[in-house]
Design a protein around this motif. Structure first.
Motif, PDB file in Angstrom:
ATOM      1  N   ALA A  84       0.859  -1.182   0.000  1.00 29.42           N
ATOM      2  CA  ALA A  84       0.000   0.000   0.000  1.00 29.42           C
ATOM      3  C   ALA A  84       0.896   1.233   0.000  1.00 29.42           C
ATOM      4  N   MET A  85       0.682   2.124  -0.935  1.00 29.82           N
ATOM      5  CA  MET A  85       1.455   3.361  -1.062  1.00 29.82           C
ATOM      6  C   MET A  85       2.966   3.079  -1.050  1.00 29.82           C
ATOM      7  N   LYS A  86       3.373   2.085  -1.813  1.00 31.71           N
ATOM      8  CA  LYS A  86       4.776   1.683  -1.975  1.00 31.71           C
ATOM      9  C   LYS A  86       5.409   1.154  -0.693  1.00 31.71           C
ATOM     10  N   MET A  87       4.577   0.754   0.271  1.00 31.06           N
ATOM     11  CA  MET A  87       5.072   0.139   1.499  1.00 31.06           C
ATOM     12  C   MET A  87       4.583  -1.299   1.546  1.00 31.06           C
ATOM     13  N   GLU A  88       5.417  -2.186   2.066  1.00 27.85           N
ATOM     14  CA  GLU A  88       5.029  -3.579   2.254  1.00 27.85           C
ATOM     15  C   GLU A  88       4.572  -3.747   3.693  1.00 27.85           C
ATOM     16  N   ILE A  89       3.306  -4.154   3.846  1.00 24.57           N
ATOM     17  CA  ILE A  89       2.694  -4.267   5.168  1.00 24.57           C
ATOM     18  C   ILE A  89       2.409  -5.745   5.452  1.00 24.57           C
ATOM     19  N   PRO A  90       3.093  -6.330   6.447  1.00 28.37           N
ATOM     20  CA  PRO A  90       2.808  -7.732   6.770  1.00 28.37           C
ATOM     21  C   PRO A  90       1.465  -7.866   7.476  1.00 28.37           C
ATOM     22  N   VAL A  91       0.690  -8.850   7.049  1.00 32.44           N
ATOM     23  CA  VAL A  91      -0.566  -9.201   7.729  1.00 32.44           C
ATOM     24  C   VAL A  91      -0.230 -10.470   8.498  1.00 32.44           C
ATOM     25  N   VAL A  92      -0.351 -10.400   9.823  1.00 32.09           N
ATOM     26  CA  VAL A  92       0.161 -11.460  10.681  1.00 32.09           C
ATOM     27  C   VAL A  92      -0.937 -12.323  11.281  1.00 32.09           C
ATOM     28  N   ALA A  93      -0.529 -13.508  11.734  1.00 30.05           N
ATOM     29  CA  ALA A  93      -1.450 -14.428  12.405  1.00 30.05           C
ATOM     30  C   ALA A  93      -1.824 -13.838  13.766  1.00 30.05           C
ATOM     31  N   PRO A  94      -3.117 -13.774  14.087  1.00 29.47           N
ATOM     32  CA  PRO A  94      -3.534 -13.212  15.370  1.00 29.47           C
ATOM     33  C   PRO A  94      -3.321 -14.169  16.552  1.00 29.47           C
ATOM     34  N   GLN A  95      -3.071 -15.446  16.248  1.00 26.07           N
ATOM     35  CA  GLN A  95      -2.847 -16.448  17.285  1.00 26.07           C
ATOM     36  C   GLN A  95      -2.123 -17.635  16.667  1.00 26.07           C
ATOM     37  N   ASP A  96      -1.654 -18.555  17.498  1.00 25.85           N
ATOM     38  CA  ASP A  96      -1.030 -19.782  17.006  1.00 25.85           C
ATOM     39  C   ASP A  96      -2.085 -20.623  16.301  1.00 25.85           C
ATOM     40  N   GLY A  97      -1.671 -21.370  15.287  1.00 28.17           N
ATOM     41  CA  GLY A  97      -2.604 -22.246  14.595  1.00 28.17           C
ATOM     42  C   GLY A  97      -2.018 -22.816  13.328  1.00 28.17           C
ATOM     43  N   THR A  98      -2.892 -23.336  12.487  1.00 33.61           N
ATOM     44  CA  THR A  98      -2.522 -23.923  11.201  1.00 33.61           C
ATOM     45  C   THR A  98      -3.317 -23.207  10.119  1.00 33.61           C
ATOM     46  N   ILE A  99      -2.652 -22.847   9.026  1.00 27.17           N
ATOM     47  CA  ILE A  99      -3.328 -22.165   7.921  1.00 27.17           C
ATOM     48  C   ILE A  99      -4.354 -23.114   7.321  1.00 27.17           C
ATOM     49  N   ALA A 100      -5.631 -22.708   7.342  1.00 26.24           N
ATOM     50  CA  ALA A 100      -6.712 -23.532   6.812  1.00 26.24           C
ATOM     51  C   ALA A 100      -7.039 -23.153   5.371  1.00 26.24           C
ATOM     52  N   SER A 101      -6.921 -21.863   5.039  1.00 24.87           N
ATOM     53  CA  SER A 101      -7.187 -21.435   3.669  1.00 24.87           C
ATOM     54  C   SER A 101      -6.431 -20.153   3.375  1.00 24.87           C
ATOM     55  N   ILE A 102      -6.085 -19.981   2.115  1.00 28.72           N
ATOM     56  CA  ILE A 102      -5.540 -18.732   1.594  1.00 28.72           C
ATOM     57  C   ILE A 102      -6.611 -18.222   0.644  1.00 28.72           C
ATOM     58  N   ASP A 103      -7.153 -17.038   0.933  1.00 28.85           N
ATOM     59  CA  ASP A 103      -8.313 -16.542   0.210  1.00 28.85           C
ATOM     60  C   ASP A 103      -8.000 -15.356  -0.696  1.00 28.85           C
ATOM     61  N   ALA A 104      -6.734 -15.197  -1.054  1.00 30.75           N
ATOM     62  CA  ALA A 104      -6.318 -14.127  -1.964  1.00 30.75           C
ATOM     63  C   ALA A 104      -5.138 -14.635  -2.769  1.00 30.75           C
TER      64      ALA A 104
END
Length: 120
Positions: A84-104
Motif C-alpha cells: 500500500a502506497m509503496k510500502m510492504e505491510i505484513p498481515v500477521v497471524a492473530p494467534q497460534d494455529g494452522t493455515i486452513a485457507s488462503i483466500d487471496a
C-alpha cells in the motif's frame, strides 16, 4: 434544503442539507441507502476454511503470500504481505494455529478488512 447522494468507502448515503441563515454552518442528516453491491466476488474458501479470520489492515494489493495451507504459524508470523502506497505491510497471524485457507492471490486488490486467509 438541498439533497445530495454521497458515496464513502463504497457506502452510499442520501444527505439533506438545510441552508442556514447568516454565518451558521448548515445542518446535515444522512440516511444510508441499500447496501452497496460487491465489486467482485471473493475467492471461494477451501473446504477446510478455519474459524479464525486473517484480514487486511489496509487497502492495497497482495504483494506476497508467505505461508501455505497446512503450515503451522505462531502469533505474529507474517502470512500475507500487502503493498500500500509503496510500502510492504505484513498481515500477521492473530494467534497460534494452522493455515486452513488462503483466500487471496498475488496481485489481487484488497480493501481494508478483506479476508486474506483463515486459521484453525
Amino acid at each position: 434544503m438541498k439533497n445530495y447522494t454521497i458515496t464513502v468507502n463504497g457506502n452510499t448515503y442520501d444527505v439533506t442539507v438545510d441552508e442556514g441563515q447568516g454565518g451558521a454552518a448548515p445542518a446535515a442528516k444522512a440516511a444510508p441507502k441499500a447496501a452497496p453491491k460487491a465489486v467482485a466476488a471473493a475467492p471461494a474458501a477451501s473446504a477446510g476454511a478455519g474459524s479464525v479470520r486473517i484480514e487486511a489492515g489496509a487497502a492495497g494489493k497482495v504483494f506476497k503470500i508467505e505461508k501455505n495451507v497446512g503450515d503451522a504459524v505462531k502469533k505474529g508470523d507474517a502470512v500475507v504481505i500487502v503493498e500500500a502506497m509503496k510500502m510492504e505491510i505484513p498481515v500477521v497471524a492473530p494467534q497460534d494455529g494452522t493455515i486452513a485457507s488462503i483466500d487471496a492471490a498475488v496481485g489481487d486488490p484488497v480493501e481494508a478488512g478483506a479476508l486474506l486467509a483463515t486459521l484453525n
